[in-house]
Structures are given as structure tokens and as C-alpha cells.
Motif scaffolding. Structure first.
Motif, short mmCIF file in Angstrom:
data_model
loop_
_atom_site.label_atom_id
_atom_site.label_comp_id
_atom_site.label_asym_id
_atom_site.label_seq_id
_atom_site.Cartn_x
_atom_site.Cartn_y
_atom_site.Cartn_z
N ALA A 33 0.82 -1.11 -0.08
CA ALA A 33 0.41 0.27 0.01
C ALA A 33 0.79 0.76 -0.17
N VAL A 34 2.45 1.55 0.68
CA VAL A 34 2.88 2.28 0.87
C VAL A 34 3.37 3.12 -1.00
N LEU A 35 4.16 1.74 -0.99
CA LEU A 35 4.56 1.71 -2.42
C LEU A 35 3.69 2.49 -3.56
N ALA A 36 2.31 1.47 -3.77
CA ALA A 36 1.61 1.77 -4.45
C ALA A 36 1.38 3.47 -4.54
N LEU A 37 0.91 4.51 -2.82
CA LEU A 37 0.18 5.12 -3.09
C LEU A 37 1.80 6.01 -3.20
N ARG A 38 2.85 5.75 -3.11
CA ARG A 38 3.62 6.52 -2.90
C ARG A 38 3.81 6.80 -4.71
N THR A 39 3.85 6.10 -5.18
CA THR A 39 4.16 6.46 -6.91
C THR A 39 2.39 6.10 -7.01
N SER A 98 -3.79 -5.87 -4.51
CA SER A 98 -2.72 -6.43 -5.80
C SER A 98 -3.31 -5.35 -6.81
N VAL A 99 -4.39 -5.91 -7.30
CA VAL A 99 -4.70 -5.17 -8.44
C VAL A 99 -4.64 -3.62 -8.89
N PHE A 100 -5.29 -2.94 -7.42
CA PHE A 100 -4.35 -1.27 -7.34
C PHE A 100 -3.79 -0.84 -7.75
N ALA A 101 -2.34 -2.00 -7.28
CA ALA A 101 -1.27 -1.47 -6.78
C ALA A 101 -0.96 -1.99 -8.07
N VAL A 102 -1.08 -2.88 -8.79
CA VAL A 102 -0.02 -2.86 -9.92
C VAL A 102 -0.65 -1.94 -10.92
N ALA A 103 -2.04 -1.24 -11.35
CA ALA A 103 -2.96 -0.23 -11.96
C ALA A 103 -2.37 1.02 -11.84
N VAL A 104 -1.66 1.26 -10.27
CA VAL A 104 -0.97 2.32 -10.26
C VAL A 104 0.38 2.87 -10.58
#
Length: 106
Positions: A33-39, A98-104
Motif C-alpha cells: 500500500a505504501v509503495l502504491a501510494l508513493r507511486t 494487488s490489482v490496484f497497486a499494479v494499476a497504479v
């Protein structure tokens, strides 16, 4: 051996190992979540990216809630089994995160 069967059963370290597994999974979801938010937040700041970041946070909070309830249940002397609804919620949160992290990322 008593005839009561599971009434005198010693769970041993199994609940502790399960609680530690929940903590590891929670940590992995937190890092994702943190990595996806950062991106997402380092991007252009478009409404789609902000909405994606908000969804990631909501999914992460839902998973934290499910994990917290389960870890508290495991602290009992005789912990109950994982309810199917909780299992489904945990799986849905993990897959959605996982899906939203990959999408971001893409």
C-alpha cells in the motif's frame, strides 16, 4: 486419554504461529500500500491517481480490520476457527490491493 476428545486439547504453538503469519501478511500489505501510494502521489496528481490512492487506503484499512479481529481471536485460550466471511474479506482485500497497486504502477 479422556473421552471428551477435543475438550482437553492443547493447541500448543499453533495459534501463535498463525498470529505471526497474520502479522507478516499485514506487513506485506502495508508495504504494498505504501509503495502504491508513493507511486500514485508522485505522479501528476490527476483525479484518477488520487482516487486510486484513496481506494488503496480503504482496502488496506479493511484488511487491517480483518487481521486485527483475527489476531485478537487467536489470543484466546481456545481460539475459534476463521469464519468464512472473514476469510473471504481477507482474500478480497489482498487481491484488490494487488490489482490496484499494479494499476497504479502501470
Amino acid at each position: 486419554m479422556t473421552s471428551s476428545g477435543t475438550a482437553g486439547r492443547d493447541a500448543g504453538l499453533q495459534p501463535e504461529r498463525t498470529r505471526l503469519a497474520w502479522r507478516r501478511t499485514t506487513l506485506a500489505c502495508s508495504v504494498t500500500a505504501v509503495l502504491a501510494l508513493r507511486t500514485a502521489l508522485r505522479g501528476s496528481g490527476s483525479p484518477v491517481e488520487v482516487l486510486g490512492a484513496a481506494v488503496i487506503v480503504l482496502i488496506w484499512l479493511a484488511f487491517l480490520g480483518v487481521a486485527h479481529v483475527r489476531m485478537r481471536q487467536l489470543a484466546a485460550t481456545r481460539p475459534p476457527g476463521l469464519a468464512p466471511r472473514s476469510a473471504l474479506a481477507a482474500v478480497a482485500c489482498t487481491v484488490a490491493l494487488s490489482v490496484f497497486a499494479v494499476a497504479v504502477i502501470f
